[in-house]
Every structure is written in structure tokens, then in C-alpha cells.
Scaffold this motif. Structure first.
Motif, PDB file in Angstrom:
ATOM      1  N   TRP A  56      41.206  41.138  43.441  1.00 54.91           N
ATOM      2  CA  TRP A  56      41.643  40.324  42.326  1.00 54.91           C
ATOM      3  C   TRP A  56      41.878  38.883  42.734  1.00 54.91           C
ATOM      4  CZ3 TRP A  56      41.150  41.909  37.615  1.00 54.91           C
ATOM      5  CH2 TRP A  56      41.256  43.267  37.328  1.00 54.91           C
ATOM      6  N   SER A  57      41.690  37.989  41.770  1.00 55.08           N
ATOM      7  CA  SER A  57      42.128  36.608  41.917  1.00 55.08           C
ATOM      8  C   SER A  57      43.239  36.366  40.902  1.00 55.08           C
ATOM      9  CB  SER A  57      40.972  35.645  41.646  1.00 55.08           C
ATOM     10  OG  SER A  57      40.752  35.508  40.252  1.00 55.08           O
ATOM     11  N   ALA A  58      43.810  35.185  40.927  1.00 51.53           N
ATOM     12  CA  ALA A  58      44.821  34.799  39.948  1.00 51.53           C
ATOM     13  C   ALA A  58      44.190  34.162  38.717  1.00 51.53           C
ATOM     14  CB  ALA A  58      45.812  33.820  40.578  1.00 51.53           C
ATOM     15  N   THR A  59      42.863  34.162  38.654  1.00 49.72           N
ATOM     16  CA  THR A  59      42.150  33.457  37.590  1.00 49.72           C
ATOM     17  C   THR A  59      41.770  34.392  36.448  1.00 49.72           C
ATOM     18  OG1 THR A  59      41.227  32.011  39.301  1.00 49.72           O
ATOM     19  CG2 THR A  59      40.205  31.913  37.127  1.00 49.72           C
ATOM     20  N   THR A  60      42.353  34.168  35.287  1.00 39.96           N
ATOM     21  CA  THR A  60      42.004  34.907  34.075  1.00 39.96           C
ATOM     22  C   THR A  60      40.740  34.290  33.487  1.00 39.96           C
ATOM     23  OG1 THR A  60      44.279  35.528  33.589  1.00 39.96           O
ATOM     24  CG2 THR A  60      42.787  35.425  31.711  1.00 39.96           C
ATOM     25  N   LEU A  61      39.878  35.122  32.901  1.00 38.46           N
ATOM     26  CA  LEU A  61      38.697  34.621  32.204  1.00 38.46           C
ATOM     27  C   LEU A  61      39.178  33.851  30.972  1.00 38.46           C
ATOM     28  CD1 LEU A  61      35.592  34.584  32.020  1.00 38.46           C
ATOM     29  CD2 LEU A  61      35.765  36.659  30.655  1.00 38.46           C
ATOM     30  N   ALA A  62      38.918  32.554  30.939  1.00 40.60           N
ATOM     31  CA  ALA A  62      39.472  31.700  29.881  1.00 40.60           C
ATOM     32  C   ALA A  62      39.105  32.193  28.478  1.00 40.60           C
ATOM     33  CB  ALA A  62      38.999  30.261  30.071  1.00 40.60           C
ATOM     34  N   ALA A  63      37.892  32.638  28.291  1.00 36.02           N
ATOM     35  CA  ALA A  63      37.435  33.051  26.956  1.00 36.02           C
ATOM     36  C   ALA A  63      37.965  34.420  26.535  1.00 36.02           C
ATOM     37  CB  ALA A  63      35.908  33.065  26.913  1.00 36.02           C
ATOM     38  N   VAL A  64      38.343  35.259  27.508  1.00 37.85           N
ATOM     39  CA  VAL A  64      38.806  36.622  27.209  1.00 37.85           C
ATOM     40  C   VAL A  64      40.015  36.927  28.098  1.00 37.85           C
ATOM     41  CG1 VAL A  64      38.148  39.049  27.016  1.00 37.85           C
ATOM     42  CG2 VAL A  64      36.405  37.269  26.722  1.00 37.85           C
ATOM     43  N   PRO A  65      41.233  36.681  27.632  1.00 41.23           N
ATOM     44  CA  PRO A  65      42.425  36.836  28.468  1.00 41.23           C
ATOM     45  C   PRO A  65      42.675  38.246  29.002  1.00 41.23           C
ATOM     46  CG  PRO A  65      42.935  35.628  26.458  1.00 41.23           C
ATOM     47  CD  PRO A  65      41.536  36.137  26.317  1.00 41.23           C
ATOM     48  N   GLN A  66      41.998  39.268  28.473  1.00 44.24           N
ATOM     49  CA  GLN A  66      42.173  40.638  28.973  1.00 44.24           C
ATOM     50  C   GLN A  66      41.351  40.876  30.248  1.00 44.24           C
ATOM     51  OE1 GLN A  66      41.131  39.824  25.917  1.00 44.24           O
ATOM     52  NE2 GLN A  66      42.755  40.440  24.553  1.00 44.24           N
ATOM     53  N   LEU A  67      40.557  39.889  30.634  1.00 43.73           N
ATOM     54  CA  LEU A  67      39.708  40.000  31.817  1.00 43.73           C
ATOM     55  C   LEU A  67      40.148  38.997  32.879  1.00 43.73           C
ATOM     56  CD1 LEU A  67      36.206  40.171  30.072  1.00 43.73           C
ATOM     57  CD2 LEU A  67      37.686  42.078  30.727  1.00 43.73           C
ATOM     58  N   ALA A  68      39.925  39.343  34.138  1.00 47.82           N
ATOM     59  CA  ALA A  68      40.250  38.432  35.240  1.00 47.82           C
ATOM     60  C   ALA A  68      39.114  38.435  36.254  1.00 47.82           C
ATOM     61  CB  ALA A  68      41.552  38.852  35.915  1.00 47.82           C
ATOM     62  N   TRP A  69      38.987  37.317  36.941  1.00 50.34           N
ATOM     63  CA  TRP A  69      37.960  37.147  37.963  1.00 50.34           C
ATOM     64  C   TRP A  69      38.384  37.801  39.266  1.00 50.34           C
ATOM     65  CZ3 TRP A  69      33.325  35.228  36.765  1.00 50.34           C
ATOM     66  CH2 TRP A  69      33.202  34.425  35.643  1.00 50.34           C
ATOM     67  N   GLY A  70      37.397  38.188  40.037  1.00 48.19           N
ATOM     68  CA  GLY A  70      37.628  38.721  41.368  1.00 48.19           C
ATOM     69  C   GLY A  70      36.361  38.597  42.179  1.00 48.19           C
ATOM     70  N   VAL A  71      36.440  39.048  43.418  1.00 46.95           N
ATOM     71  CA  VAL A  71      35.309  38.968  44.342  1.00 46.95           C
ATOM     72  C   VAL A  71      35.058  40.341  44.937  1.00 46.95           C
ATOM     73  CG1 VAL A  71      34.459  37.935  46.480  1.00 46.95           C
ATOM     74  CG2 VAL A  71      35.791  36.554  44.891  1.00 46.95           C
ATOM     75  N   ASN A  72      33.789  40.749  44.967  1.00 45.25           N
ATOM     76  CA  ASN A  72      33.396  41.986  45.627  1.00 45.25           C
ATOM     77  C   ASN A  72      33.194  41.661  47.104  1.00 45.25           C
ATOM     78  OD1 ASN A  72      31.938  44.135  46.748  1.00 45.25           O
ATOM     79  ND2 ASN A  72      31.164  44.723  44.740  1.00 45.25           N
ATOM     80  N   VAL A  78      30.936  37.255  42.775  1.00 43.90           N
ATOM     81  CA  VAL A  78      32.102  36.932  41.962  1.00 43.90           C
ATOM     82  C   VAL A  78      31.844  37.458  40.557  1.00 43.90           C
ATOM     83  CG1 VAL A  78      33.495  35.067  40.995  1.00 43.90           C
ATOM     84  CG2 VAL A  78      32.567  34.865  43.310  1.00 43.90           C
ATOM     85  N   GLY A  79      32.825  38.119  39.978  1.00 43.37           N
ATOM     86  CA  GLY A  79      32.676  38.645  38.630  1.00 43.37           C
ATOM     87  C   GLY A  79      34.030  38.887  38.005  1.00 43.37           C
ATOM     88  N   TYR A  80      34.019  39.407  36.793  1.00 42.96           N
ATOM     89  CA  TYR A  80      35.279  39.688  36.121  1.00 42.96           C
ATOM     90  C   TYR A  80      35.263  41.114  35.582  1.00 42.96           C
ATOM     91  CZ  TYR A  80      32.396  38.259  32.149  1.00 42.96           C
ATOM     92  OH  TYR A  80      31.379  38.121  31.247  1.00 42.96           O
ATOM     93  N   VAL A  81      36.464  41.687  35.480  1.00 41.59           N
ATOM     94  CA  VAL A  81      36.646  43.038  34.956  1.00 41.59           C
ATOM     95  C   VAL A  81      37.936  43.065  34.143  1.00 41.59           C
ATOM     96  CG1 VAL A  81      35.417  44.178  36.863  1.00 41.59           C
ATOM     97  CG2 VAL A  81      37.881  43.885  36.992  1.00 41.59           C
TER      98      VAL A  81
END
Length: 93
Positions: A56-72, A78-81
Motif C-alpha cells: 500500500w501507499s498513502a495515495t488515494t485514487l483522486a477520482a475514486v476515494p474507495q481505491l488506493a495506489w500501491g506497488v507490486n 504501480v496500480g490501484y485496488v
């Protein structure tokens, strides 16, 4: 965002700082280079030595607050889930 287990990354971070981990209590969750944040988490990927996948990162997906960015960490992507996903977390200072 949830840690692999039953706690959120924010609860985990509070506990880490409360314990004064490694003699410090100013740990935080790193950001990823998306939605205007700095690319902190990507800089700590070491693919040949990674045994776990999504961090996980501390970065929320700006367009969809229920999703957050992370790194595999297995492939460096880099992607979001969904924030309900059980991922791993690292702390930085």
C-alpha cells in the motif's frame, strides 16, 4: 487500506509509532507517483529480493476515494485496488 491480516495500515502505523520502532516515532506511509504525489514507494522496490506482492501507499485514487495506489514488489508495477484488499505496508521516515 488493510494490512495483510486484520488491521488497517493506519492502525498499524499508529502502533509502530507508539512502540517507538527502531528508536523513532515519526514513521509514515510512503506515497506513489500518482495523483500528484512523490514516487516514494516505487523507489524502495527490489524485485530480485521481493517475496511479497502488493504494498500500500498513502495515495488515494483522486477520482475514486474507495481505491488506493500501491506497488507490486514482484514486478514493480504501480496500480490501484479497493481499500478492502489485504496488502502489505512499509513505513518510511
Amino acid at each position: 487500506a488493510r494490512c495483510a491480516g486484520s488491521t488497517t495500515i493506519w492502525e498499524w502505523l499508529v502502533n509502530l509509532n507508539d512502540q517507538n520502532f527502531a528508536g523513532h516515532n515519526d514513521w509514515r506511509i510512503p506515497t506513489v507517483g500518482r495523483d500528484g504525489d512523490k514516487a516514494e514507494l516505487e523507489s524502495s522496490v527490489d524485485i530480485p529480493f521481493s517475496a511479497s506482492d502488493f504494498y500500500w501507499s498513502a495515495t488515494t485514487l483522486a477520482a475514486v476515494p474507495q481505491l488506493a495506489w500501491g506497488v507490486n514488489f514482484l514486478d514493480g508495477n504501480v496500480g490501484y485496488v479497493s481499500k478492502d484488499y489485504d496488502g502489505y505496508v512499509r513505513a518510511v521516515r
